[in-house]
Design an enzyme around this catalytic site. Sequence first.
Site, mmCIF file in Angstrom:
data_model
loop_
_atom_site.group_PDB
_atom_site.id
_atom_site.type_symbol
_atom_site.label_atom_id
_atom_site.label_comp_id
_atom_site.label_asym_id
_atom_site.label_seq_id
_atom_site.Cartn_x
_atom_site.Cartn_y
_atom_site.Cartn_z
ATOM 1 N N TRP A 117 0.873 -1.237 -0.048
ATOM 2 C CA TRP A 117 -0.044 -0.091 -0.092
ATOM 3 C C TRP A 117 0.963 1.069 0.119
ATOM 4 C CZ3 TRP A 117 -4.958 -0.369 -1.212
ATOM 5 C CH2 TRP A 117 -5.649 0.818 -1.130
ATOM 6 N N ASP A 167 -0.029 12.119 -0.240
ATOM 7 C CA ASP A 167 -1.287 13.013 0.153
ATOM 8 C C ASP A 167 -2.432 12.016 0.341
ATOM 9 O OD1 ASP A 167 -2.123 11.904 -2.237
ATOM 10 O OD2 ASP A 167 -2.233 13.800 -3.301
ATOM 11 N N GLU A 170 -3.063 9.253 -1.705
ATOM 12 C CA GLU A 170 -2.153 8.187 -1.561
ATOM 13 C C GLU A 170 -1.258 8.275 -2.875
ATOM 14 O OE1 GLU A 170 -4.789 5.366 -0.327
ATOM 15 O OE2 GLU A 170 -4.045 5.571 1.544
ATOM 16 N N GLU A 326 -18.264 6.558 -2.643
ATOM 17 C CA GLU A 326 -16.944 7.445 -2.658
ATOM 18 C C GLU A 326 -17.176 8.492 -3.817
ATOM 19 O OE1 GLU A 326 -12.421 6.110 -1.734
ATOM 20 O OE2 GLU A 326 -12.963 5.483 -3.938
#
Length: 376
Positions: A117, A167, A170, A326
């Site tokens: 990640w 940020d 990502e 989202e």
Amino acid sequence: MNTTTDLDAVAALAARSVTLIESLQHSSGAYPASPTFSAYQGYSWFRDGAFIADGMSAASAVDSASRFFDWCDRMLAERREQIAEIVAAEAAGTPLPDDAMLATRFTLDGVEGSDDWWDFQTDGYGTWVWAAVTHARRHGLSIARWQQGIRLSVDYLLATWRRPCYDWWEEHRTEVHVSTLGCVIAGLEAAADADALEPAVADAARAAALEARALITERGVHDGHLAKWLGSTEVDGSLAAVIAPLGVIEATSPLGRATIAAVESTLSVDGGVHRYLLDTFYGGGQWPLLTCFLGLAHHASGDRASAVRLLHWAAGTVTSEGLLPEQVDDHLLAPERRQEWLDRWGPVATPLLWSHAMLVRLAVELEVLQPAGARA
């Protein structure tokens, strides 16, 4: 429907959102980012979760928010030695690499995930401190409950806040992002003002926050508005949060007003706010949670009408099942890039708890949702 009925419907959606978030909160206290989305399932973020907890706190779901902060406190206490190593290396002038920093997300039961990640992000470690202090003040709670985690977060931030990192989205690992600095400033100032730190550490926190504010003023402003990162000329939807609810930039100041105007004119289309103009994630759609952040900033500036308009837009993204996504694809910036993400991770995250929480937060701020007595 008339305006009153519209707002009644929004209030009902906000109330259901509180119930939904409570029902999905893990027994550990962690808030899942999304219970079904393949890339987020089983994980909680400090940043997303802190904003979710702030929304729940504002709605008087006191126990729910407190249990999330308990989880944050526990995550930090369990990584005390790692934080000490990071701090010692920084003090010695031999900073550890990014992959030795704290993770940005953890499994719901509190361990680092095994999959790769984009992990080094400092924003969440400031945001949760700000949210916990705000929660304690809002409900007359003792900050001592989370004092250990707050102290560890401050130590970590003092050692790392100047470093470039990913940020909110990502992305852009090599930059220092203004919204990240805003989260760090909010956390350091909240901790210092809450009597949660030893005097010398509180002084260091205030000094770092002042330095970060100066850095934003000197290098994080373009054409009178906040910029996406230091030296950038672009805007980002996350910048609205630096104004409200974080309150790092005064909404009625020239910088605050110019930033609100820049986000509105550059990233908002028919009410929905994009992340940034070059966004290609799922084609670069519009995000309900960013729309609510801009609504909070408008309201803080005294523009209730714009805030209500944005609340309506966010509520209008609800699915027939009563879930907020989202992002939506009504106005894609890069439609040709949408399919690759569908192939990679499946449909857009729905529900996204952060979307639900920001709708709650804006609805409470506008007094559309009236919090009942404290919810145990």
